[in-house]
Write a protein that holds these residues in place. Structure first.
Motif, PDB file in Angstrom:
ATOM      1  N   LYS A  60       0.828  -1.202   0.000  1.00  0.00           N
ATOM      2  CA  LYS A  60       0.000   0.000   0.000  1.00  0.00           C
ATOM      3  C   LYS A  60       0.868   1.259   0.000  1.00  0.00           C
ATOM      4  N   SER A  61       1.968   1.229   0.755  1.00  0.00           N
ATOM      5  CA  SER A  61       2.870   2.377   0.815  1.00  0.00           C
ATOM      6  C   SER A  61       3.514   2.629  -0.543  1.00  0.00           C
ATOM      7  N   LEU A  80       1.035   4.271  -2.785  1.00  0.00           N
ATOM      8  CA  LEU A  80       0.902   5.689  -2.435  1.00  0.00           C
ATOM      9  C   LEU A  80       2.069   6.496  -2.995  1.00  0.00           C
ATOM     10  N   THR A 127      -1.029   9.494  11.320  1.00  0.00           N
ATOM     11  CA  THR A 127      -1.203  10.893  10.910  1.00  0.00           C
ATOM     12  C   THR A 127      -0.298  11.752  11.785  1.00  0.00           C
ATOM     13  N   LYS A 178     -15.613  10.386   6.156  1.00  0.00           N
ATOM     14  CA  LYS A 178     -15.108  10.385   4.788  1.00  0.00           C
ATOM     15  C   LYS A 178     -14.470  11.745   4.515  1.00  0.00           C
ATOM     16  N   TRP A 189     -10.888  11.116  -0.788  1.00  0.00           N
ATOM     17  CA  TRP A 189     -11.024   9.721  -1.215  1.00  0.00           C
ATOM     18  C   TRP A 189     -10.717   8.745  -0.086  1.00  0.00           C
ATOM     19  N   ASP A 190     -10.372   9.242   1.093  1.00  0.00           N
ATOM     20  CA  ASP A 190     -10.000   8.390   2.215  1.00  0.00           C
ATOM     21  C   ASP A 190     -11.089   8.391   3.277  1.00  0.00           C
ATOM     22  N   THR A 211      -5.784   7.170   9.889  1.00  0.00           N
ATOM     23  CA  THR A 211      -5.985   6.614   8.559  1.00  0.00           C
ATOM     24  C   THR A 211      -5.432   5.202   8.494  1.00  0.00           C
ATOM     25  N   SER A 249      -4.581   4.023   5.484  1.00  0.00           N
ATOM     26  CA  SER A 249      -4.052   4.003   4.120  1.00  0.00           C
ATOM     27  C   SER A 249      -2.724   3.265   3.984  1.00  0.00           C
ATOM     28  N   GLU A 250      -1.965   3.154   5.063  1.00  0.00           N
ATOM     29  CA  GLU A 250      -0.692   2.440   4.986  1.00  0.00           C
ATOM     30  C   GLU A 250      -0.661   1.179   5.856  1.00  0.00           C
ATOM     31  N   ASP A 252      -8.450  -1.919   5.990  1.00  0.00           N
ATOM     32  CA  ASP A 252      -9.117  -0.704   5.551  1.00  0.00           C
ATOM     33  C   ASP A 252      -9.690   0.017   6.773  1.00  0.00           C
ATOM     34  N   ALA A 253     -10.284   1.172   6.533  1.00  0.00           N
ATOM     35  CA  ALA A 253     -10.769   2.002   7.643  1.00  0.00           C
ATOM     36  C   ALA A 253     -11.877   1.314   8.436  1.00  0.00           C
TER      37      ALA A 253
END
Length: 180
Positions: free
Chosen positions: A9-10, A13, A84, A105, A108-109, A150, A152-153, A157-158
């Motif tokens: 995922k990193s 990104l 974060t 939301k 897009w994250d 987040t 994202s990494e 998922d959230a």
């Protein structure tokens, strides 16, 4: 419970940021008149500034790619997070200070939002590590802090992160009640 960086995922990104950087470079070259002979100084300045900022972000992401420390830790005391800038600056966020956990939301994250009481404890830590611009608006109307996490990494998922935090918090509160 520890959660580590998902390197795939990193890398994705970093790839996306690199593509945006290339687009900013193209805009900069166009705005200085390389293709048309006409210069647009404002556009050149904006694209150069954003490009430099994105370059710094990409470099920091590349440096942290092989980080072996956990990005998120759920413990008996609370949550420690480095997902974060604000959550990292806040340090350990105690369970007793977390009033509400929800999904939000943003662009897009999807982020996990922690509504945290005792801003007088966390704000000095956050302000010490971050600029005033980064912390403006993190205090809600009721005086609580809104700290976002987040996934994202991370390897989830959230929604999974939200459920994991909720379940862990429930388990901790049941354990604490059983001790009393």
């Amino acid at each position: 419970m520890e959660f580590y960086k998902n390197k795939k995922k990193s890398a994705q990104l970093i790839f996306i940021c690199s593509a945006i950087l290339l687009a900013l470079i193209a805009v900069f070259l166009y705005s200085i008149g390389l293709f048309t002979g006409t210069t647009a100084t404002k556009l050149a300045g904006i694209s150069a500034a954003l490009g430099l900022l994105l370059l710094v972000v990409i470099i920091r992401m590349l440096v942290s790619l092989n980080r072996s420390a956990p990005m998120l830790v759920l413990s008996q005391e609370g949550i420690s997070s480095a997902v974060t800038a604000v959550s990292k600056a806040a340090g350990l966020i105690y369970w007793k200070d977390i009033q509400h956990i929800s999904l939000t939301k943003v662009g897009w994250d999807t982020l996990v939002e922690l509504t945290v009481s005792r801003p007088e404890h966390y704000m000095p830590l956050i302000k010490k590590k971050l600029s005033a611009m980064a912390v403006s608006g993190i205090e809600g109307s009721a005086g609580n802090l809104q700290i976002f996490l987040t996934a994202s990494e991370l390897d989830m998922d959230a929604n999974e992160l939200f459920e994991t935090i909720q379940d862990y918090r429930k388990k901790i509160s049941q354990y604490d009640q059983a001790e009393v």
